[in-house]
Design a protein around this motif. Sequence first.
Motif, PDB file in Angstrom:
ATOM      1  N   LEU A  70      -7.524   6.901  -4.001  1.00 13.91           N
ATOM      2  CA  LEU A  70      -8.689   6.494  -3.221  1.00 13.91           C
ATOM      3  C   LEU A  70      -8.854   4.978  -3.213  1.00 13.91           C
ATOM      4  O   LEU A  70      -9.236   4.384  -2.190  1.00 13.91           O
ATOM      5  N   PHE A  71      -8.551   4.340  -4.346  1.00 17.75           N
ATOM      6  CA  PHE A  71      -8.603   2.874  -4.431  1.00 17.75           C
ATOM      7  C   PHE A  71      -7.619   2.245  -3.449  1.00 17.75           C
ATOM      8  O   PHE A  71      -7.955   1.297  -2.724  1.00 17.75           O
TER       9      PHE A  71
ATOM     10  N   ARG B 283     -18.487   2.637  10.198  1.00 13.08           N
ATOM     11  CA  ARG B 283     -18.055   1.667  11.206  1.00 13.08           C
ATOM     12  C   ARG B 283     -18.948   1.732  12.453  1.00 13.08           C
ATOM     13  O   ARG B 283     -19.198   0.704  13.096  1.00 13.08           O
TER      14      ARG B 283
ATOM     15  N   LEU C  97      -6.274   3.673  -0.739  1.00 10.68           N
ATOM     16  CA  LEU C  97      -6.666   3.963   0.643  1.00 10.68           C
ATOM     17  C   LEU C  97      -7.831   3.087   1.088  1.00 10.68           C
ATOM     18  O   LEU C  97      -7.910   2.680   2.252  1.00 10.68           O
ATOM     19  N   TRP C  98      -8.745   2.801   0.160  1.00 10.74           N
ATOM     20  CA  TRP C  98      -9.876   1.930   0.488  1.00 10.74           C
ATOM     21  C   TRP C  98      -9.379   0.572   0.982  1.00 10.74           C
ATOM     22  O   TRP C  98      -9.834   0.071   2.004  1.00 10.74           O
ATOM     23  N   HIS C  99      -8.436  -0.013   0.266  1.00 11.95           N
ATOM     24  CA  HIS C  99      -7.919  -1.327   0.653  1.00 11.95           C
ATOM     25  C   HIS C  99      -6.996  -1.233   1.880  1.00 11.95           C
ATOM     26  O   HIS C  99      -6.986  -2.140   2.719  1.00 11.95           O
ATOM     27  N   TRP C 100      -6.232  -0.141   1.974  1.00 11.80           N
ATOM     28  CA  TRP C 100      -5.331   0.037   3.110  1.00 11.80           C
ATOM     29  C   TRP C 100      -6.134   0.163   4.403  1.00 11.80           C
ATOM     30  O   TRP C 100      -5.855  -0.512   5.400  1.00 11.80           O
ATOM     31  N   PHE C 101      -7.130   1.035   4.399  1.00  8.36           N
ATOM     32  CA  PHE C 101      -7.981   1.180   5.580  1.00  8.36           C
ATOM     33  C   PHE C 101      -8.717  -0.112   5.881  1.00  8.36           C
ATOM     34  O   PHE C 101      -8.899  -0.487   7.051  1.00  8.36           O
ATOM     35  N   GLY C 102      -9.129  -0.809   4.818  1.00 13.96           N
ATOM     36  CA  GLY C 102      -9.832  -2.076   5.024  1.00 13.96           C
ATOM     37  C   GLY C 102      -8.978  -3.100   5.738  1.00 13.96           C
ATOM     38  O   GLY C 102      -9.458  -3.827   6.622  1.00 13.96           O
TER      39      GLY C 102
ATOM     40  N   THR D 143     -13.930  12.631   4.800  1.00 16.94           N
ATOM     41  CA  THR D 143     -13.831  11.229   4.398  1.00 16.94           C
ATOM     42  C   THR D 143     -13.559  10.339   5.607  1.00 16.94           C
ATOM     43  O   THR D 143     -14.161   9.264   5.764  1.00 16.94           O
TER      44      THR D 143
ATOM     45  N   VAL E 200     -16.082   7.366   7.035  1.00 10.94           N
ATOM     46  CA  VAL E 200     -15.667   5.982   7.292  1.00 10.94           C
ATOM     47  C   VAL E 200     -15.990   5.591   8.729  1.00 10.94           C
ATOM     48  O   VAL E 200     -16.487   4.486   9.002  1.00 10.94           O
TER      49      VAL E 200
ATOM     50  N   HIS F 254       0.793  -1.228   0.000  1.00  2.50           N
ATOM     51  CA  HIS F 254       0.000   0.000   0.000  1.00  2.50           C
ATOM     52  C   HIS F 254       0.831   1.288   0.000  1.00  2.50           C
ATOM     53  O   HIS F 254       0.488   2.234  -0.730  1.00  2.50           O
TER      54      HIS F 254
END
Length: 285
Positions: A55-56, A247, A58-63, A239, A243, A18
Amino acid sequence: MSGQNESPYYFVPHPSRHPIMAACGLLVMLSSLASWVNGHSFGPIGTFVGLLFLLFVLWHWFGDAISESEGGMYGKRVDTSYRWSMSWFIFSEVMFFAAFFGALFYARQIALHELGSLDYKLIWPDFSAVWPNNGPAALVPHFRAMVPWPLPTINTALLLSSGATLTVAHHAIREDHRKKAIGWMAATVLLGVIFLFCQGYEYFHAYNELNLTLSSGVYGSTFFLLTGFHGFHVFLGGTMLAVVMVRLIRGHFTAEHHFAFEGAAWYWHFVDVVWLGLYVVVYWL
């Protein structure tokens, strides 16, 4: 972090793709943005592509981070590490804006008065050291300065209100009132979105009615630099809060363990404080 416990002693994640992917996205986005500002045709497309890729990532990193937290991998030591990390990150943002405020101070209090001194009267006899101005040789097309009413004042009220609603949401989650926290968090995100729309309209008004652009001398460049980067930080903070709200809806937080909420709240309050400085220095002084 509903599954927080004391095992393992300190969780160390596996090597991740990431960071390098996020760096590539930022490189494409910012280099394209610079090209866009300088009139290159590929600038808008490159900026959009870089932003989408970031953004793609960060989506996976945060996930991944959320999955680790909900999987019980984060104990108190990781929680402490996150708190220090967020504190230093916000400190770096403080210095980031300090540099921009310093540039504005230098332009207004040092460079402007230097150009208006007797040493330069023979070169520019008609120049007056007042802020704002269109340059010593009047090379910048005439423009009108931004005034604090009505949009900047409305935006100030919006951000201050969002800080209040966020505080209510924080107290609600600490009292384990999840539905109340969700409602007030939704109000906070909505106020942030309205702020961004108002700022977008303000820029439209500046370009089309005041002839105030990025090319409007040092006033235009510092105005859009400070307010534009602040708007970007509002987008980032909003953002984060969105998120956190998702959650909350999924029941990820407890009254005792909710640092993701707190970290986003710290950042949002920092954004509020920076705007108060902007409101006074940029619009009133």
